[in-house]
Design a protein around this motif. Structure first.
Motif, PDB file in Angstrom:
ATOM      1  N   TRP A  43       0.841  -1.186   0.000  1.00 16.07           N
ATOM      2  CA  TRP A  43       0.000   0.000   0.000  1.00 16.07           C
ATOM      3  C   TRP A  43       0.881   1.241   0.000  1.00 16.07           C
ATOM      4  O   TRP A  43       1.766   1.380   0.844  1.00 16.07           O
ATOM      5  CB  TRP A  43      -0.888   0.038   1.240  1.00 16.07           C
ATOM      6  CG  TRP A  43      -2.051  -0.907   1.164  1.00 16.07           C
ATOM      7  CD1 TRP A  43      -2.296  -1.842   0.207  1.00 16.07           C
ATOM      8  CD2 TRP A  43      -3.113  -1.012   2.117  1.00 16.07           C
ATOM      9  NE1 TRP A  43      -3.448  -2.537   0.495  1.00 16.07           N
ATOM     10  CE2 TRP A  43      -3.963  -2.045   1.651  1.00 16.07           C
ATOM     11  CE3 TRP A  43      -3.413  -0.364   3.305  1.00 16.07           C
ATOM     12  CZ2 TRP A  43      -5.114  -2.421   2.359  1.00 16.07           C
ATOM     13  CZ3 TRP A  43      -4.543  -0.733   4.006  1.00 16.07           C
ATOM     14  CH2 TRP A  43      -5.399  -1.740   3.527  1.00 16.07           C
ATOM     15  N   TYR A  44       0.602   2.132  -0.949  1.00 11.30           N
ATOM     16  CA  TYR A  44       1.250   3.431  -0.955  1.00 11.30           C
ATOM     17  C   TYR A  44       0.305   4.424  -0.291  1.00 11.30           C
ATOM     18  O   TYR A  44      -0.850   4.569  -0.703  1.00 11.30           O
ATOM     19  CB  TYR A  44       1.564   3.876  -2.384  1.00 11.30           C
ATOM     20  CG  TYR A  44       2.090   5.289  -2.466  1.00 11.30           C
ATOM     21  CD1 TYR A  44       3.369   5.599  -1.997  1.00 11.30           C
ATOM     22  CD2 TYR A  44       1.312   6.316  -2.983  1.00 11.30           C
ATOM     23  CE1 TYR A  44       3.849   6.888  -2.054  1.00 11.30           C
ATOM     24  CE2 TYR A  44       1.782   7.615  -3.046  1.00 11.30           C
ATOM     25  CZ  TYR A  44       3.055   7.896  -2.583  1.00 11.30           C
ATOM     26  OH  TYR A  44       3.520   9.178  -2.629  1.00 11.30           O
ATOM     27  N   LEU A  45       0.775   5.089   0.777  1.00 14.58           N
ATOM     28  CA  LEU A  45      -0.054   6.003   1.558  1.00 14.58           C
ATOM     29  C   LEU A  45       0.657   7.342   1.705  1.00 14.58           C
ATOM     30  O   LEU A  45       1.878   7.389   1.865  1.00 14.58           O
ATOM     31  CB  LEU A  45      -0.337   5.415   2.947  1.00 14.58           C
ATOM     32  CG  LEU A  45      -1.048   4.052   2.972  1.00 14.58           C
ATOM     33  CD1 LEU A  45      -1.014   3.466   4.378  1.00 14.58           C
ATOM     34  CD2 LEU A  45      -2.484   4.179   2.490  1.00 14.58           C
ATOM     35  N   GLU A  46      -0.104   8.414   1.654  1.00 14.81           N
ATOM     36  CA  GLU A  46       0.424   9.760   1.862  1.00 14.81           C
ATOM     37  C   GLU A  46      -0.318  10.421   3.011  1.00 14.81           C
ATOM     38  O   GLU A  46      -1.536  10.240   3.146  1.00 14.81           O
ATOM     39  CB  GLU A  46       0.237  10.619   0.608  1.00 14.81           C
ATOM     40  CG  GLU A  46       1.056  10.185  -0.586  1.00 14.81           C
ATOM     41  CD  GLU A  46       0.920  11.153  -1.749  1.00 14.81           C
ATOM     42  OE1 GLU A  46       0.118  12.114  -1.649  1.00 14.81           O
ATOM     43  OE2 GLU A  46       1.610  10.959  -2.759  1.00 14.81           O
ATOM     44  N   GLY A  47       0.402  11.201   3.821  1.00 16.63           N
ATOM     45  CA  GLY A  47      -0.298  11.908   4.879  1.00 16.63           C
ATOM     46  C   GLY A  47       0.599  12.439   5.968  1.00 16.63           C
ATOM     47  O   GLY A  47       1.767  12.762   5.740  1.00 16.63           O
ATOM     48  N   ARG A  48       0.022  12.520   7.167  1.00 17.05           N
ATOM     49  CA  ARG A  48       0.695  13.064   8.344  1.00 17.05           C
ATOM     50  C   ARG A  48       0.559  12.088   9.495  1.00 17.05           C
ATOM     51  O   ARG A  48      -0.473  11.439   9.641  1.00 17.05           O
ATOM     52  CB  ARG A  48       0.051  14.390   8.765  1.00 17.05           C
ATOM     53  CG  ARG A  48       0.161  15.509   7.759  1.00 17.05           C
ATOM     54  CD  ARG A  48      -0.701  16.689   8.166  1.00 17.05           C
ATOM     55  NE  ARG A  48      -2.096  16.544   7.781  1.00 17.05           N
ATOM     56  CZ  ARG A  48      -3.130  16.751   8.573  1.00 17.05           C
ATOM     57  NH1 ARG A  48      -2.934  17.083   9.851  1.00 17.05           N
ATOM     58  NH2 ARG A  48      -4.358  16.624   8.124  1.00 17.05           N
ATOM     59  N   LEU A  49       1.609  12.003  10.307  1.00 19.00           N
ATOM     60  CA  LEU A  49       1.586  11.169  11.499  1.00 19.00           C
ATOM     61  C   LEU A  49       1.941  12.004  12.712  1.00 19.00           C
ATOM     62  O   LEU A  49       2.830  12.867  12.642  1.00 19.00           O
ATOM     63  CB  LEU A  49       2.556   9.991  11.372  1.00 19.00           C
ATOM     64  CG  LEU A  49       2.225   8.920  10.329  1.00 19.00           C
ATOM     65  CD1 LEU A  49       2.731   9.335   8.950  1.00 19.00           C
ATOM     66  CD2 LEU A  49       2.824   7.579  10.718  1.00 19.00           C
ATOM     67  N   TYR A  50       1.270  11.732  13.810  1.00 23.20           N
ATOM     68  CA  TYR A  50       1.508  12.407  15.088  1.00 23.20           C
ATOM     69  C   TYR A  50       1.780  11.306  16.120  1.00 23.20           C
ATOM     70  O   TYR A  50       0.875  10.545  16.468  1.00 23.20           O
ATOM     71  CB  TYR A  50       0.293  13.235  15.503  1.00 23.20           C
ATOM     72  CG  TYR A  50      -0.070  14.310  14.500  1.00 23.20           C
ATOM     73  CD1 TYR A  50       0.363  15.623  14.675  1.00 23.20           C
ATOM     74  CD2 TYR A  50      -0.848  14.013  13.383  1.00 23.20           C
ATOM     75  CE1 TYR A  50       0.030  16.618  13.766  1.00 23.20           C
ATOM     76  CE2 TYR A  50      -1.184  14.999  12.467  1.00 23.20           C
ATOM     77  CZ  TYR A  50      -0.742  16.295  12.655  1.00 23.20           C
ATOM     78  OH  TYR A  50      -1.063  17.272  11.745  1.00 23.20           O
ATOM     79  N   ALA A  51       3.011  11.223  16.575  1.00 21.56           N
ATOM     80  CA  ALA A  51       3.418  10.080  17.387  1.00 21.56           C
ATOM     81  C   ALA A  51       4.021  10.517  18.707  1.00 21.56           C
ATOM     82  O   ALA A  51       4.715  11.532  18.786  1.00 21.56           O
ATOM     83  CB  ALA A  51       4.413   9.216  16.622  1.00 21.56           C
ATOM     84  N   SER A  52       3.772   9.717  19.739  1.00 25.64           N
ATOM     85  CA  SER A  52       4.397   9.898  21.052  1.00 25.64           C
ATOM     86  C   SER A  52       5.044   8.590  21.470  1.00 25.64           C
ATOM     87  O   SER A  52       4.515   7.503  21.208  1.00 25.64           O
ATOM     88  CB  SER A  52       3.365  10.321  22.103  1.00 25.64           C
ATOM     89  OG  SER A  52       2.879  11.623  21.855  1.00 25.64           O
ATOM     90  N   VAL A  53       6.189   8.705  22.121  1.00 25.11           N
ATOM     91  CA  VAL A  53       6.939   7.548  22.613  1.00 25.11           C
ATOM     92  C   VAL A  53       6.874   7.534  24.131  1.00 25.11           C
ATOM     93  O   VAL A  53       7.050   8.569  24.785  1.00 25.11           O
ATOM     94  CB  VAL A  53       8.404   7.607  22.142  1.00 25.11           C
ATOM     95  CG1 VAL A  53       9.194   6.410  22.674  1.00 25.11           C
ATOM     96  CG2 VAL A  53       8.474   7.657  20.616  1.00 25.11           C
TER      97      VAL A  53
END
Length: 208
Positions: A8-18
């Motif tokens: 799957w080719y996906l485009e966008g934004r990610l908001y991540a916390s560790v």
């Protein structure tokens, strides 16, 4: 339910916390033959929102919880909880890679000042707010493997991603044991906005 073939080719934004959590609080279940990576008795957990848009094979939103694991000395990531707002994403994620996707309704607003909330049929799952700390960004390519249980066996999928990363400040609200349940009584170790992301998830079964 039809869904695109892998990859799957996906485009966008990610908001991540560790986060770091005690080994006993590490998310479960894990696939066979993998173990959580621990340091001083603590496991590394990621909670993240994704907004897939643009020219990818699917457009949808998701929220997930994942844990860093190892098989021998090889590091991988296992997604233990995930909610999406796309029937095709749910069906394809489960069938192709064993990713345990479930459906939820999302309310998502903003970009640099990002706010998101997810609810399933049982009510509130989780919510978060992110604020980018700078306008400057750094191009960060990522390549890792996702280890899941598919048809009762370990299934490992490659992920390759290009995008621009910026540090962020985040606050989370957790409800129960859904896709973010667990570390809500502490602040995350770090948070990041990963934008202009171009992701390739999975492998081409036709390539030798």
């Amino acid at each position: 339910m039809t869904y695109p073939p892998e990859p799957w080719y996906l485009e966008g934004r990610l908001y991540a916390s560790v986060w770091t959590v005690p080994r006993s609080d590490a998310p479960v279940p894990l696939p066979p033959r993998v173990r959580p990576v621990t340091l001083l008795g603590r496991a590394l957990v990621v909670t993240a929102w994704a907004v897939y848009e643009g020219d990818g094979v699917l457009r949808y939103r998701e929220v997930l919880r994942a844990v860093l694991v190892r098989r021998g000395f090889r590091l991988m990531v296992t997604v233990t909880d995930i909610r999406v707002d796309s029937e095709a994403s749910r069906a394809g994620g489960r069938a192709l890679w064993g990713v345990p996707k479930e459906l939820a309704a999302f309310a998502v607003t903003g970009h640099d000042m990002f706010s998101a909330r997810a609810r399933d049929g049982h009510g509130h799952l989780c919510a978060a707010r992110f604020r980018a700390l700078t306008r400057a960004s750094l191009r960060v390519p990522l390549a890792f493997r996702v280890a899941q249980t598919r048809a009762g066996r370990l299934h490992v999928s490659p992920v390759r991603c290009r995008g621009r990363a910026r540090p962020a400040r985040a606050s989370w609200e957790f409800g129960g044991t859904g896709p973010c349940g667990g570390p809500g009584h502490r602040r995350p170790l770090l948070s990041v906005l990963y934008e202009d992301a171009r992701m390739l998830f999975g492998s081409d079964p036709n390539r030798p």
